[in-house]
Scaffold this active site. Sequence first.
Site, PDB file in Angstrom:
ATOM      1  N   ASP A   1      65.202 -19.626  -4.309  1.00  0.00           N
ATOM      2  CA  ASP A   1      64.479 -20.335  -5.377  1.00  0.00           C
ATOM      3  C   ASP A   1      63.350 -19.506  -5.972  1.00  0.00           C
ATOM      4  OD1 ASP A   1      66.107 -22.510  -5.007  1.00  0.00           O
ATOM      5  OD2 ASP A   1      64.717 -23.537  -3.669  1.00  0.00           O
TER       6      ASP A   1
ATOM      7  N   LYS B   1      59.899 -30.289  -2.203  1.00  0.00           N
ATOM      8  CA  LYS B   1      61.066 -30.992  -2.755  1.00  0.00           C
ATOM      9  C   LYS B   1      62.146 -31.178  -1.688  1.00  0.00           C
ATOM     10  CE  LYS B   1      63.551 -28.820  -6.174  1.00  0.00           C
ATOM     11  NZ  LYS B   1      65.003 -28.942  -5.996  1.00  0.00           N
ATOM     12  N   SER B   2      62.426 -30.135  -0.933  1.00  0.00           N
ATOM     13  CA  SER B   2      63.492 -30.239   0.074  1.00  0.00           C
ATOM     14  C   SER B   2      63.148 -31.284   1.135  1.00  0.00           C
ATOM     15  CB  SER B   2      63.703 -28.886   0.762  1.00  0.00           C
ATOM     16  OG  SER B   2      64.182 -27.950  -0.163  1.00  0.00           O
TER      17      SER B   2
ATOM     18  N   SER C   1      73.982 -21.944   2.569  1.00  0.00           N
ATOM     19  CA  SER C   1      73.461 -23.056   1.778  1.00  0.00           C
ATOM     20  C   SER C   1      72.923 -24.155   2.677  1.00  0.00           C
ATOM     21  CB  SER C   1      74.568 -23.639   0.892  1.00  0.00           C
ATOM     22  OG  SER C   1      74.171 -24.898   0.388  1.00  0.00           O
TER      23      SER C   1
ATOM     24  N   LYS D   1      73.022 -21.955 -10.363  1.00  0.00           N
ATOM     25  CA  LYS D   1      71.882 -22.865 -10.143  1.00  0.00           C
ATOM     26  C   LYS D   1      71.736 -23.755 -11.381  1.00  0.00           C
ATOM     27  CE  LYS D   1      70.426 -21.829  -6.030  1.00  0.00           C
ATOM     28  NZ  LYS D   1      70.434 -22.866  -4.984  1.00  0.00           N
TER      29      LYS D   1
ATOM     30  N   ARG E   1      64.957 -35.204   1.904  1.00  0.00           N
ATOM     31  CA  ARG E   1      65.444 -35.537   3.248  1.00  0.00           C
ATOM     32  C   ARG E   1      64.712 -36.728   3.830  1.00  0.00           C
ATOM     33  NH1 ARG E   1      66.521 -30.498   1.870  1.00  0.00           N
ATOM     34  NH2 ARG E   1      68.147 -29.285   2.922  1.00  0.00           N
TER      35      ARG E   1
ATOM     36  N   GLY F   1      70.980 -30.872  -7.583  1.00  0.00           N
ATOM     37  CA  GLY F   1      72.059 -30.463  -6.687  1.00  0.00           C
ATOM     38  C   GLY F   1      71.828 -30.969  -5.271  1.00  0.00           C
TER      39      GLY F   1
ATOM     40  N   ARG G   1      62.725 -23.585 -12.878  1.00  0.00           N
ATOM     41  CA  ARG G   1      62.179 -22.353 -12.277  1.00  0.00           C
ATOM     42  C   ARG G   1      62.138 -21.208 -13.284  1.00  0.00           C
ATOM     43  NH1 ARG G   1      61.255 -24.245  -7.217  1.00  0.00           N
ATOM     44  NH2 ARG G   1      62.934 -25.469  -6.304  1.00  0.00           N
TER      45      ARG G   1
ATOM     46  N   GLN H   1      71.986 -26.938   1.578  1.00  0.00           N
ATOM     47  CA  GLN H   1      72.534 -28.210   1.088  1.00  0.00           C
ATOM     48  C   GLN H   1      73.871 -28.501   1.760  1.00  0.00           C
ATOM     49  OE1 GLN H   1      72.626 -27.784  -3.175  1.00  0.00           O
ATOM     50  NE2 GLN H   1      70.398 -27.897  -3.357  1.00  0.00           N
TER      51      GLN H   1
END
Length: 418
Positions: free
Chosen positions: A306, A21-22, A157, A333, A26, A89, A379, A159
């Site tokens: 996570d 996902k990350s 973080s 979260k 990106r 987020g 999650r 993010q």
Amino acid sequence: MIATVRRAHGLEGSIKVPGDKSISHRALILGAIASGESTVQGLSTGADVRSTASCLQALGAEIEEGKVHGHGMRGLRAAARPLDCGNSGTTMRLLAGLLSAQDFESELIGDESLSKRPMDRVVKPLREMGARAEWPPLRVGGEKQLHGIEYAPPVPSAQVKSAVLLAGLYAAGTTAVVESVRTRDHTEVMLGAMGANVAVDGMRVAVESAERLQPLHLHVPGDISAAAFWMVAGGLVRGSDLRLLGVGVNPSRTAFADLLTSIGFRIDRANARFEAHEPVADLRIRPTSEMRQLHVEHDQAAQMIDELPVLAVAATQASGTSVISGAAELRVKESDRLYAMEEGLRAMGADITASEDGWVINGPRYLEGARVNSAGDHRVAMALAVAAMIADGTTEIEGAECVDISYPDFFDDLESLS
Ligand code: S3P
């Protein structure tokens, strides 16, 4: 949707977990400001990444089946409506960074959960860079030239780091983020691959303004944070033998697997390789014969943020008192994960108490099926499903459709492995 999960008797077979996902977020964001066509295979199919794609499309980027056509650093245009980041987020914070540096204003909105999450953590550094940024509601960008800063985020973080680095691509001078704990580094890895001037020196990541980014060509590895559910399930369900194919094993993401191994889990890597600058391997998971209690503190918690909900499930089966602390972030979260996991696991018979910043869990405890609630958090839903696989009888998970956020096929994979 209520998912019904029964005790599993051996999970066997091979699966491919969804694309990371990350990395997927990106790849879409950076592809949208590259000059030319990027090819991105294996993108996450989850709703969060779909939110990023639709926001970028609303900003004029062309995205279709594995291709992102970028029109350069200044190729985006104002969206006609507020950008809907859904539950994500990462979408909201990374886009806030990118859009704070554009010469038009953007408003970013989200669902009920996202609307409650803290955005001041990105607004503050972006303002320090000279950007227009306000919250709530989150509005960024319009007319101003940004300048580089050196920023030390008060809360670790990836993010926030990524938002500042994305704004830094447009800022005069050097923009640097100095971390206290090393968070996932996919932004800096990808920027380097696209020809940006990025320098990593210990805990400091610096970027210079960029005129042009080369398009990306990558295959997104499997998401190790999705694989985490199967690591615990395969380790706890007797008679299991699972293979998770093509999982990303970037060292900034493996703290959880390393911790499990250190307390007695059997996680073996095979076919280690590099795919588009990211390390990838197949993972084989077999049951653990004995599991020691675990202790997690601040730095470690940040590196497996996570995976902590499913770590709580593992701790219910460990011998002794496990203490997880330094995880106050879990309160902000997609749900209050400290509370949601305490509620769900307690209903199933676990001895778990949430503290201000973690849990104390006494194990091993025999778990029994119960009716539990996901709190609308993907999650939490998947962690409780793993608990259900080792619980006697049947567990009903309310609000289980939220697995769509990161792992739409989770329950299909469970069926195919059972
Ligand atoms: C992410 C960073 C983490 C993580 C989230 C994805 C990212 O959030 O929990 O699921 O892709 O950068 P924080 O930056 O808030 O720790």
